[in-house]
Scaffold this active site. Sequence first.
Site, PDB file in Angstrom:
ATOM      1  N   HIS A  43       0.817  -1.217   0.000  1.00 40.40           N
ATOM      2  CA  HIS A  43       0.000   0.000   0.000  1.00 40.40           C
ATOM      3  C   HIS A  43       0.852   1.270   0.000  1.00 40.40           C
ATOM      4  O   HIS A  43       0.318   2.358   0.230  1.00 40.40           O
ATOM      5  CB  HIS A  43      -0.926  -0.002   1.217  1.00 40.40           C
ATOM      6  CG  HIS A  43      -1.822  -1.201   1.288  1.00 40.40           C
ATOM      7  ND1 HIS A  43      -2.525  -1.534   2.430  1.00 40.40           N
ATOM      8  CD2 HIS A  43      -2.130  -2.157   0.371  1.00 40.40           C
ATOM      9  CE1 HIS A  43      -3.223  -2.644   2.212  1.00 40.40           C
ATOM     10  NE2 HIS A  43      -2.987  -3.032   0.976  1.00 40.40           N
ATOM     11  N   ASP A  47      -1.053   3.711   4.109  1.00 40.59           N
ATOM     12  CA  ASP A  47      -1.520   3.192   5.400  1.00 40.59           C
ATOM     13  C   ASP A  47      -0.733   3.738   6.580  1.00 40.59           C
ATOM     14  O   ASP A  47      -1.090   3.477   7.736  1.00 40.59           O
ATOM     15  CB  ASP A  47      -1.412   1.658   5.429  1.00 40.59           C
ATOM     16  CG  ASP A  47      -2.499   0.991   4.618  1.00 40.59           C
ATOM     17  OD1 ASP A  47      -3.429   1.691   4.184  1.00 40.59           O
ATOM     18  OD2 ASP A  47      -2.414  -0.229   4.407  1.00 40.59           O
ATOM     19  N   TRP A 171      -1.027 -16.196   1.168  1.00 39.70           N
ATOM     20  CA  TRP A 171      -2.058 -15.197   0.962  1.00 39.70           C
ATOM     21  C   TRP A 171      -2.671 -15.555  -0.408  1.00 39.70           C
ATOM     22  O   TRP A 171      -1.954 -15.560  -1.409  1.00 39.70           O
ATOM     23  CB  TRP A 171      -1.455 -13.819   0.832  1.00 39.70           C
ATOM     24  CG  TRP A 171      -1.004 -13.029   2.015  1.00 39.70           C
ATOM     25  CD1 TRP A 171      -1.420 -11.771   2.325  1.00 39.70           C
ATOM     26  CD2 TRP A 171      -0.014 -13.342   3.016  1.00 39.70           C
ATOM     27  NE1 TRP A 171      -0.771 -11.289   3.447  1.00 39.70           N
ATOM     28  CE2 TRP A 171       0.099 -12.249   3.893  1.00 39.70           C
ATOM     29  CE3 TRP A 171       0.781 -14.480   3.260  1.00 39.70           C
ATOM     30  CZ2 TRP A 171       0.959 -12.225   4.988  1.00 39.70           C
ATOM     31  CZ3 TRP A 171       1.646 -14.467   4.344  1.00 39.70           C
ATOM     32  CH2 TRP A 171       1.728 -13.356   5.195  1.00 39.70           C
ATOM     33  N   TYR A 173      -5.603 -14.389  -3.050  1.00 41.47           N
ATOM     34  CA  TYR A 173      -6.669 -13.444  -3.392  1.00 41.47           C
ATOM     35  C   TYR A 173      -7.080 -13.652  -4.843  1.00 41.47           C
ATOM     36  O   TYR A 173      -6.243 -13.470  -5.742  1.00 41.47           O
ATOM     37  CB  TYR A 173      -6.186 -12.000  -3.212  1.00 41.47           C
ATOM     38  CG  TYR A 173      -5.705 -11.673  -1.820  1.00 41.47           C
ATOM     39  CD1 TYR A 173      -6.442 -12.028  -0.694  1.00 41.47           C
ATOM     40  CD2 TYR A 173      -4.501 -11.006  -1.623  1.00 41.47           C
ATOM     41  CE1 TYR A 173      -5.998 -11.713   0.586  1.00 41.47           C
ATOM     42  CE2 TYR A 173      -4.057 -10.683  -0.345  1.00 41.47           C
ATOM     43  CZ  TYR A 173      -4.811 -11.046   0.749  1.00 41.47           C
ATOM     44  OH  TYR A 173      -4.374 -10.744   2.015  1.00 41.47           O
ATOM     45  N   ARG A 175      -8.045 -12.391  -8.128  1.00 41.75           N
ATOM     46  CA  ARG A 175      -7.901 -11.028  -8.637  1.00 41.75           C
ATOM     47  C   ARG A 175      -7.410 -11.055 -10.074  1.00 41.75           C
ATOM     48  O   ARG A 175      -6.512 -11.800 -10.427  1.00 41.75           O
ATOM     49  CB  ARG A 175      -6.940 -10.227  -7.759  1.00 41.75           C
ATOM     50  CG  ARG A 175      -6.945  -8.726  -8.015  1.00 41.75           C
ATOM     51  CD  ARG A 175      -6.287  -8.008  -6.850  1.00 41.75           C
ATOM     52  NE  ARG A 175      -7.018  -8.257  -5.601  1.00 41.75           N
ATOM     53  CZ  ARG A 175      -6.526  -7.983  -4.396  1.00 41.75           C
ATOM     54  NH1 ARG A 175      -5.307  -7.478  -4.267  1.00 41.75           N
ATOM     55  NH2 ARG A 175      -7.252  -8.225  -3.318  1.00 41.75           N
ATOM     56  N   LYS A 204      -4.324 -17.427   4.074  1.00 35.45           N
ATOM     57  CA  LYS A 204      -4.968 -16.159   4.435  1.00 35.45           C
ATOM     58  C   LYS A 204      -5.882 -15.748   3.290  1.00 35.45           C
ATOM     59  O   LYS A 204      -5.433 -15.613   2.144  1.00 35.45           O
ATOM     60  CB  LYS A 204      -3.917 -15.087   4.692  1.00 35.45           C
ATOM     61  CG  LYS A 204      -4.488 -13.703   4.947  1.00 35.45           C
ATOM     62  CD  LYS A 204      -3.384 -12.657   4.910  1.00 35.45           C
ATOM     63  CE  LYS A 204      -3.971 -11.256   5.030  1.00 35.45           C
ATOM     64  NZ  LYS A 204      -2.959 -10.211   4.761  1.00 35.45           N
ATOM     65  N   ALA A 234      -8.142 -12.178   6.603  1.00 27.51           N
ATOM     66  CA  ALA A 234      -7.493 -10.874   6.577  1.00 27.51           C
ATOM     67  C   ALA A 234      -8.294  -9.902   7.425  1.00 27.51           C
ATOM     68  O   ALA A 234      -9.525  -9.976   7.495  1.00 27.51           O
ATOM     69  CB  ALA A 234      -7.393 -10.369   5.142  1.00 27.51           C
ATOM     70  N   GLY A 236      -8.716  -6.662   6.960  1.00 23.36           N
ATOM     71  CA  GLY A 236      -9.513  -5.730   6.189  1.00 23.36           C
ATOM     72  C   GLY A 236      -9.270  -4.278   6.567  1.00 23.36           C
ATOM     73  O   GLY A 236      -8.323  -3.940   7.275  1.00 23.36           O
ATOM     74  N   GLY A 263      -3.318  -6.028   9.938  1.00 24.18           N
ATOM     75  CA  GLY A 263      -2.291  -5.025   9.727  1.00 24.18           C
ATOM     76  C   GLY A 263      -2.707  -3.663  10.210  1.00 24.18           C
ATOM     77  O   GLY A 263      -2.462  -3.271  11.341  1.00 24.18           O
TER      78      GLY A 263
END
Length: 299
Positions: A43, A47, A171, A173, A175, A204, A234, A236, A263
């Site tokens: 990110h 963040d 992890w 996802y 996508r 995850k 996660a 979120g 996180g």
Amino acid sequence: MTDVKVPLDVPECMREQYTENYNLITGGSGRLMLFAGDQKIEHLNDDFCGSGIPADDADPEHLFRIASKAKIGVLAAQLGLIARYAMDYPEVPYLVKMNSKTHLVGVSQKDPVSPQLWTVDQIAEIADRGIKIAGIGYTIYLGSEEEADMLAEAAQLINTAHQYGMVTVLWIYPRGKAVKDEKDPHLIAGAAGVAACLGSDFVKVNAPKKEGAASAELLQEAVKAAGRTKLVCAGGSSVSEEKFLAELYDQIHIGGASGNATGRNIHQKSLDEAVKFCNAIYAITVENKSVAEAIALLK
């Protein structure tokens, strides 16, 4: 201590090491409280600096200060951060995030791909210097045109990590342009099943969503699909502490999840508040406390 079922790709001489690492990061409970500190690539600085984010979070060392003072299972971060800070925080259990990408290139421009950045041999060299590197993590973007390469890298990394007695977390996802709904419960269950086929110890995933259904109940399909691979959700985007803890409790006790990976809900706080929140998450995840008991730790 939980009875650890050691995978067959862990050599006989490393089975004890694997069991020690597994119990270290789960507190002997079989459940994982993963403090995700890998977002500085994912990110960028979004963040860590901005409105409502305390000044503490601007410094990467904030992650290590939290992890050293709070109850956590393991701190996930890239090797570069661990190599520069872990000598001052050798008591913290670490998980090295083996791949990362920024969010600058969107799916509309190119399907996501995140190649391996380090080798397990390089990780082991740091571990040999007295740093508690208990495992590795790797992200797969399922549905990307590049998924085959990421699947192959993940498979080899898992096998190699097990040779060193390390625990693995994928992890996963869904996508890419082929993915219509990243949080479709059936698709997330499929992703969990992929992690099982690759031999990962944990997977995850994002919490599934479907209109008119409770997210925790939707997790049940993914937990079954994962089999002996433990599923964690996660954390979120940022939500209130009470809502987060209540959702976490339901994910574990209704959905069957085996923990969480959190996180920004942790590190976007001052040090004292982050430590309290970690302890509350750990209480539910590892110590099997109630939501009320966890909330009491925040006071």
